[in-house]
Design a protein around this motif. Structure first.
Motif, PDB file in Angstrom:
ATOM      1  N   GLN A 637     -37.395  34.843  18.013  1.00  0.00           N
ATOM      2  CA  GLN A 637     -36.664  35.141  16.790  1.00  0.00           C
ATOM      3  C   GLN A 637     -36.665  36.648  16.554  1.00  0.00           C
ATOM      4  O   GLN A 637     -37.560  37.354  17.011  1.00  0.00           O
ATOM      5  CB  GLN A 637     -37.284  34.408  15.602  1.00  0.00           C
ATOM      6  N   VAL A 638     -35.667  37.091  15.832  1.00  0.00           N
ATOM      7  CA  VAL A 638     -35.604  38.510  15.483  1.00  0.00           C
ATOM      8  C   VAL A 638     -36.710  38.808  14.486  1.00  0.00           C
ATOM      9  O   VAL A 638     -36.897  38.071  13.518  1.00  0.00           O
ATOM     10  CB  VAL A 638     -34.231  38.853  14.867  1.00  0.00           C
ATOM     11  N   SER A 639     -37.479  39.858  14.740  1.00  0.00           N
ATOM     12  CA  SER A 639     -38.545  40.197  13.793  1.00  0.00           C
ATOM     13  C   SER A 639     -38.273  41.489  13.044  1.00  0.00           C
ATOM     14  O   SER A 639     -38.817  41.710  11.972  1.00  0.00           O
ATOM     15  CB  SER A 639     -39.894  40.282  14.510  1.00  0.00           C
ATOM     16  N   MET A 668     -36.111  43.952  17.367  1.00  0.00           N
ATOM     17  CA  MET A 668     -37.396  43.479  17.881  1.00  0.00           C
ATOM     18  C   MET A 668     -37.444  41.956  17.780  1.00  0.00           C
ATOM     19  O   MET A 668     -36.899  41.384  16.834  1.00  0.00           O
ATOM     20  CB  MET A 668     -38.541  44.039  17.046  1.00  0.00           C
ATOM     21  N   PHE A 669     -38.130  41.362  18.728  1.00  0.00           N
ATOM     22  CA  PHE A 669     -38.244  39.906  18.724  1.00  0.00           C
ATOM     23  C   PHE A 669     -39.702  39.477  18.685  1.00  0.00           C
ATOM     24  O   PHE A 669     -40.581  40.165  19.199  1.00  0.00           O
ATOM     25  CB  PHE A 669     -37.588  39.317  19.980  1.00  0.00           C
ATOM     26  N   SER A 670     -39.920  38.310  18.090  1.00  0.00           N
ATOM     27  CA  SER A 670     -41.251  37.719  18.161  1.00  0.00           C
ATOM     28  C   SER A 670     -41.085  36.265  18.616  1.00  0.00           C
ATOM     29  O   SER A 670     -39.967  35.754  18.697  1.00  0.00           O
ATOM     30  CB  SER A 670     -41.938  37.791  16.803  1.00  0.00           C
ATOM     31  N   TYR A 671     -42.193  35.623  18.912  1.00  0.00           N
ATOM     32  CA  TYR A 671     -42.160  34.251  19.413  1.00  0.00           C
ATOM     33  C   TYR A 671     -42.280  33.279  18.253  1.00  0.00           C
ATOM     34  O   TYR A 671     -43.060  33.501  17.335  1.00  0.00           O
ATOM     35  CB  TYR A 671     -43.332  34.014  20.367  1.00  0.00           C
ATOM     36  N   ASP A 672     -41.528  32.209  18.319  1.00  0.00           N
ATOM     37  CA  ASP A 672     -41.836  31.132  17.380  1.00  0.00           C
ATOM     38  C   ASP A 672     -42.212  29.878  18.157  1.00  0.00           C
ATOM     39  O   ASP A 672     -42.061  28.763  17.705  1.00  0.00           O
ATOM     40  CB  ASP A 672     -40.717  30.886  16.365  1.00  0.00           C
TER      41      ASP A 672
END
Ligand code: ZN
Length: 1007
Positions: A637-639, A668-672
């Motif tokens: 997901q976009v963070s 920036m992306f992060s994990y969900d």
């Protein structure tokens, strides 16, 4: 209307070329129709457009000698004493390379003879194409001498200069100085050999040579060329790196695995990036009233990675895996392997970047051609310093240069802005002056608005006109303005009211404002004050100087975005005075515009730059009233977003009053969740915008990365420019929250984290004392040092105007411009080979190698061009040869003192050297960001610009920071502490710590 196939815009032949449709044999055998019309810029050189003949595919065989061109990093340990310096050997000994290559070819579907479509997913199952590719390690393979016929062209706009008097060998010899015996940059321990630390110039020069003769195929190669290197991309379904660069082209499956690298997972987007000569235009596809096909669940746009099943009745979304029905208008059957039979005729299924025309649901107002509104400061300072003159001249040159005075019958006027776009002019001092520019008038009619509290637009017609119909009225007005206002000379400009008027004038249509300002606006509503007394550096008060709380300016910025309006400022501080760029520039930063800043404007020297920059601003690709959305596959997901735009709540679209070719955004992306290593990760950016010619479109860019369980693969496909860009943009975004000193500490920590993470997790049996750098992040430390030394983050006193200007610039600049900003390009012109600066046998400009940014590399008697993308200095050693000066500047210029300190360009002479240098400057001009290239002389011992020259020698100790060697020693020491478990972080709040605290909200949008 039957949008099957999509209408390709017949009235715009240049906007669309036949879709790229490689035969199953691969493009290498068939030649590339996409490039077949490449014009050759060089007169007298044959156009070499035969297909490349790389039998093995994407990389030419590597001769054993090639590796010797790269210093053997692993052998440096002994030379470097306690500080071993190594570069990870992975990628240097590549005995399995050939085998890997075959493994890679074998992934093709049935019938893929040798290349097929290079890993394009053609059937229902997404193909794992990246993991099996041979890592593309920088350095060695670029040096391959294998020549394939020319595909790419260096992007020169004009023909080459050639000397009528070529220099003899003797003449060359007289220019060459002898090397200085000055001190090399050395470490505190004096043991590091600065010759053997990774060289930024080399990391650019070698791939630049390679990409003169090779295209960059976007699916076969997964590590883009360095950002500064000109290349021709061949779009195979994955967007060109010019539009989209991922930090990691192979993504670890879990957040934990990513954390072991300390690298950011991010995407740098430059959606309207300029193309290079030789690259086909982005196709514009029209699906009529239904609009482009989109996923019903996540609203992703149709793209090459969506797969068709059920005989072509369903398409499966590559972002969310939802199986959508194919509408009857879009239906085409699939062949036995699941590929649509019409695929090759459909650019949206074969290209990574396309433009979609969009129907009314995507409009918020009727799209019209772009309104350009020039706001011209006519107050005293602007008049006195020649800034008004220069600005008016710049507008005239922009609109009409190259235009014939009297176009003959049947001959089109050479338009610099597209049909449908219009121009308006407002001038201001402590009053606002509107002009009726209607073509029927003898001269412009001025209407004066004295009510600054509630200004309105007193004109209903004639404010915006076609500049070619009203050419006589406009040129006569602009020519007369300096004279008219030299008799009035109101000392104080009033800015905020004119901005409010401009927004009212553009409210109905949206548009772009270009505003000049020559003094601090101290009059009327919204007047500003001297906030920076020069004594606040390194205090909490400094933070306040870098931002604004001014309600009037904040409000007008928001109104601009809401109305689809953006603004570029041209700001001159004639006496180096304070302009409160923090407050005024906020309006540009929010609305997607830009600030051009001339800190010590001096008209004889700077008018050319001003004029060229106005021209660039108006003629570069510009869209307005824009919204942007970035989508990614399930599991990510976009963070965070970083850039200059308006973003009112997290999860909403990014809003831009305007966006242009030079602007980039960091995502920036992060994990969900955990990613499935069997599937690829997909990203899609969609920019909804109105073109300057008045078309509502979506620019869609698709980029794909493979996924691996651990992070070892990720380290092989890391994109250094994208990593540096994301880190720089994120750091710049922190300036309003944190002290610059803390940000510098955080940048240092981040550098240590990344290199220590690599050392801990991914290197084998290197001796503990050795500094091991990841092959693809070799120059990373140097770029971060450049960032620490830049005006944005450097220690010591820095006027807040300059600092905040650079902060916002970093947030919005693309990777190419950033690369130059962080490490200048330096060219020695006293030692040019006689062939440098001219076309080689393939028609490519032969560029000399770059020089490292250190005074130890400066030769006695030398002459150097130093270009950091913002300014280009011509530095001349005090002992420079009189022959060189006369060759460059003409007779009567045999000594430094005889040169004009304010000359900003070279005279056109017929000497060999003069032609060489003008060709080189032309090349540099085409390969940079938004700033014009003009020369600034820095004669040793004579000119103030020498300080800039010294400041830009980033490998030396300067700007209150260490030398490159000392910096590496420092970083290495901290890595060793980390490995020993003894590292104390200088700053606990590492740069990316908050990024993952955001929760990405996915919202459907645009209907
Ligand atoms: Zn979807």
């Amino acid at each position: 209307m039957n949008p099957n196939p999509p209408q390709q815009r017949k009235n715009e032949p240049n906007k669309f070329r036949p879709p790229v449709a490689p035969s199953p044999g691969g493009y290498q055998q068939t030649g590339s129709p996409a490039f077949a019309q490449t014009p050759n810029q060089y007169i007298g050189t044959p156009s070499q457009l035969a297909s490349p003949t790389q039998e093995q595919g994407y990389f030419p065989p590597q001769p054993p000698s090639a590796q010797q061109n790269e210093p053997d990093m692993n052998n440096l340990t002994s030379q470097m004493g306690a500080v071993g310096l190594g570069v990870d050997g992975a990628g240097q000994q590549r005995t399995h390379k050939k085998k890997d290559r075959h493994a890679y070819h074998n992934i093709e579907g049935p019938g893929g003879s040798s290349q097929a479509f290079n890993g394009m997913p053609q059937s229902g199952t997404p193909t794992q194409f990246l993991n099996q590719n041979t890592p593309q390690m920088g350095g060695a393979q670029w040096a391959s001498p294998q020549i394939t016929p020319a595909m790419s062209q260096f992007p020169a706009a004009a023909p080459m200069f050639s000397p009528s008097n070529p220099a003899s060998n003797m003449q060359h010899a007289t220019r060459t100085g002898t090397p200085m015996t000055g001190s090399a940059a050395s470490s505190s321990q004096g043991r590091v050999d600065p010759e053997h630390i990774p060289s930024v110039p080399r990391s650019r020069d070698v791939p630049a040579k390679y990409y003169l003769e090779h295209v960059y195929p976007t699916m076969e190669h997964h590590l883009p060329p360095p950002a500064l290197v000109p290349f021709v991309a061949y779009d195979q379904g994955n967007s060109s790196p010019k539009f989209a660069r991922l930090t990691l082209n192979n993504i670890p499956a879990s957040a934990e695995a990513l954390a072991s690298t300390a690298l950011p997972l991010g995407l740098i987007l430059q959606p309207l990036a300029p193309l290079q000569e030789g690259e086909p235009a982005i196709p514009v596809l029209d699906f009529g009233e239904t609009g482009p096909p989109r996923c019903r669940r996540c609203r992703a746009y149709i793209n090459p990675f969506m797969t068709f099943r059920s005989g072509g009745n369903k398409f499966v979304c590559n972002m969310c895996t939802f199986p959508n029905d194919v509408s009857p208008e879009y239906f085409a059957p699939t062949d036995p392997s699941g590929v649509r039979v019409d695929r090759m005729q459909r650019p949206e299924l074969t290209l990574g970047t396309v433009d979609f025309m969009v129907p009314k649901e995507y409009w918020s107002k009727e799209p019209v051609g772009l309104r350009w509104l020039f706001l011209i400061d006519v107050s005293a300072e602007s008049v006195n310093r020649g800034f008004l003159d220069g600005f008016c001249e710049g507008i005239i040159n922009t609109l009409y240069s190259g235009d014939k005075d009297t176009p003959e019958d049947g001959e089109d006027i050479k338009r610099r802005i597209p049909p449908g776009s219009k121009v308006g002019i407002i001038t201001y001092d402590k009053e606002i002056h509107f002009y009726n520019l209607s073509a029927g008038l003898d001269h412009a009619q001025m209407l004066v608005m004295t009510d600054l509290e509630e200004p309105f637009v007193p004109l209903s017609e004639g404010l915006f006109v076609d500049p070619y119909e009203s050419k006589a009225v406009i040129t006569s007005l602009l020519t007369q303005l300096p004279q008219m206002f030299s008799e009035i000379k109101n000392p104080e400009p009033s800015l905020l009211p004119v901005l409010n008027s401009a927004v009212s004038a553009l409210k109905a249509t949206g548009g772009k404002i270009v505003c000049s300002l020559g003094a601090l606006p101290t009059w009327g509503p919204g007047r500003l004050f001297l906030r920076d007394d020069g004594n606040m550096h390194n205090t909490d008060a400094e933070k306040k100087l870098l931002t604004t709380e001014h309600p009037g300016y904040r409000k007008v910025a928001t109104q601009m975005v809401e109305s689809g309006v953006g603004i570029d400022f041209f700001m001159a501080a004639p006496s180096g005075g304070y302009l409160d760029i923090a407050t005024i520039g906020h309006v540009s930063a929010m609305s997607g515009g830009e600030v051009y800043y001339y800190p010590n404007f001096h008209s004889p020297r700077d008018t050319l730059k001003l004029s060229n920059e106005i021209q660039h601003t108006v003629t570069r690709e510009t869209g307005y009233q824009a919204l942007m959305k970035v989508r990614c596959s399930n599991g990510l997901q976009v963070s965070a977003y970083h850039g200059n735009f308006y973003h009112h709540t997290f999860g909403a679209d990014l809003e831009f009053g305007v966006i242009d070719a030079d602007k980039a955004i960091g995502v920036m992306f992060s994990y969900d969740g955990k990613l499935d290593p069997k599937l690829d990760a997909h990203f899609q950016s969609a920019l909804l915008y109105t073109t300057a010619s008045g078309e509502r479109r979506v620019r869609c860019s698709n980029i794909v990365a493979s996924v691996s369980e651990g992070a070892a693969e990720a380290m092989k496909f890391v994109d250094q420019d994208a990593v540096v860009s994301i880190i720089a943009k994120e750091a710049a975004a922190r300036v309003t929250e944190k002290n610059v000193k803390d940000i510098r500490a955080a940048l240092t920590e981040k550098t240590v984290d990344i290199l220590a993470g690599y050392r801990k997790n991914f290197t084998g049996n290197n001796p503990p004392g050795q500094l091991v750098l990841p092959e693809n992040l070799k120059e990373f430390s140097m770029y971060i040092l450049g960032l620490l030394k830049s005006r944005t983050f450097k220690g010591g006193k820095e006027p807040s105007d300059r600092r905040v200007h650079d902060v916002r610039m970093i947030k919005s600049m693309g990777p190419l411009e950033l690369s130059l900003y962080l490490y200048p390009r330096i060219i020695a012109i006293h030692s040019l080979d006689e062939k440098d600066g001219f076309a080689n046998e393939n028609g490519h400009l032969r560029m000399p190698e770059g020089v490292r940014a250190s005074f130890s590399k400066v030769e006695e008697g030398g002459a150097y061009l130093v270009d950091n993308g913002q300014m280009c200095i011509l530095w001349l050693h005090s002992q420079v040869s009189p022959n060189l000066l006369e060759d460059l500047f003409g007779e009567g210029h045999a000594s430094l003192k005889q040169l004009d300190a304010f000359s900003s360009s070279l005279p056109v002479l017929e000497t060999h050297l003069n032609a060489q240098v003008r060709n080189i400057l032309q090349y540099l001009q085409t390969n940079r960001g938004s700033k014009a290239l003009t020369l600034q002389l820095a004669r040793q011992g004579l000119d103030g610009a020498e300080y800039e020259f010294a400041r830009l020698l980033y490998e030396d100790r300067n700007n209150e920071a260490q030398s490159y060697v000392d910096w590496l020693v420092h970083v290495h020491r901290h890595i060793q502490l980390e490995l020993a478990g003894q590292r104390k972080k200088e700053n606990d709040d590492s740069l990316s710590s908050t990024a993952s605290t955001f929760v990405g909200l996915r919202t459907p949008y645009w209907g």
